[in-house]
Design a protein around this motif. Sequence first.
Motif, mmCIF file in Angstrom:
data_model
loop_
_atom_site.group_PDB
_atom_site.id
_atom_site.type_symbol
_atom_site.label_atom_id
_atom_site.label_comp_id
_atom_site.label_asym_id
_atom_site.label_seq_id
_atom_site.Cartn_x
_atom_site.Cartn_y
_atom_site.Cartn_z
ATOM 1 N N CYS A 171 0.824 -1.214 0.000
ATOM 2 C CA CYS A 171 0.000 0.000 0.000
ATOM 3 C C CYS A 171 0.855 1.260 0.000
ATOM 4 C CB CYS A 171 -0.928 0.000 1.216
ATOM 5 S SG CYS A 171 -2.220 -1.262 1.141
ATOM 6 N N ASN A 224 -3.016 6.123 -3.270
ATOM 7 C CA ASN A 224 -3.469 5.980 -1.884
ATOM 8 C C ASN A 224 -3.173 7.213 -1.037
ATOM 9 O OD1 ASN A 224 -4.444 3.404 -2.326
ATOM 10 N ND2 ASN A 224 -2.583 2.378 -1.632
ATOM 11 N N ASN A 226 -6.594 7.461 1.174
ATOM 12 C CA ASN A 226 -7.356 6.215 1.201
ATOM 13 C C ASN A 226 -7.379 5.650 2.625
ATOM 14 O OD1 ASN A 226 -7.977 3.335 1.013
ATOM 15 N ND2 ASN A 226 -7.795 3.611 -1.201
#
Length: 223
Positions: free
Chosen positions: A78, A84, A90
């Motif tokens: 991630c 993100n 996110n």
Amino acid sequence: MAIDLPSGIPGQGRRRKMPERYKYSATSATEDQQYQSLDEYYRVRVFCVFLDTISQELQRRFKGGDNTTWGILNDFHCMTVQDNWKEPVNEEAFKSLQKLCQFYELEEVDKLRLELKIFYSSFPCLPQNTAATMLNLMKENNVQEILPLMLELLTIYATQPVTTATVERTFSKLKLVKTKLRSLSSEERLSDLLLLAVEKDITINNSEVISIFKEMGHRRVLL
């Protein structure tokens, strides 16, 4: 790599007669396959096999019964996804960041999120979002001290082992170090000898070694 590819498909010209009982086996089906081009041959026989081996090794080494380590790897991934860390951040990626900080005992999760936002805003067009690429980019632009938490986690992610080749090489070296004349060596001495044999490329400061040896205790011979 300046390697000349063969002009013909390897093994395509010669055919061998397969016994009837092996006619429908998986091995015979692979060997009997006809390839239309060199690209197709190397894609099927080399590239796909290599990816399959890597995938199986990752599954075997990291996906345990509780999937803890596999989840940590996904949390690391991630960090390398640029979308993100755009506004708004996110939420799932932020939860993954919290898990990483908890696992590695890092208390400054908000600071780590800020470092990721600064990094991606400074380098918006990355050719490849991988841990190695991001680390090289940080070193080339001398921003390691500005992003310490990010540097630490990316270093861990980039050095995750995939195969046991390093361990196997160490055991091979052990066969050379532990000879019949050293069969009675203590575990500590054998470990030290093995360390010298494995890490022989590391330069050693002889003066520093002599100083350490001198400070260990009184000697009959002056150093």
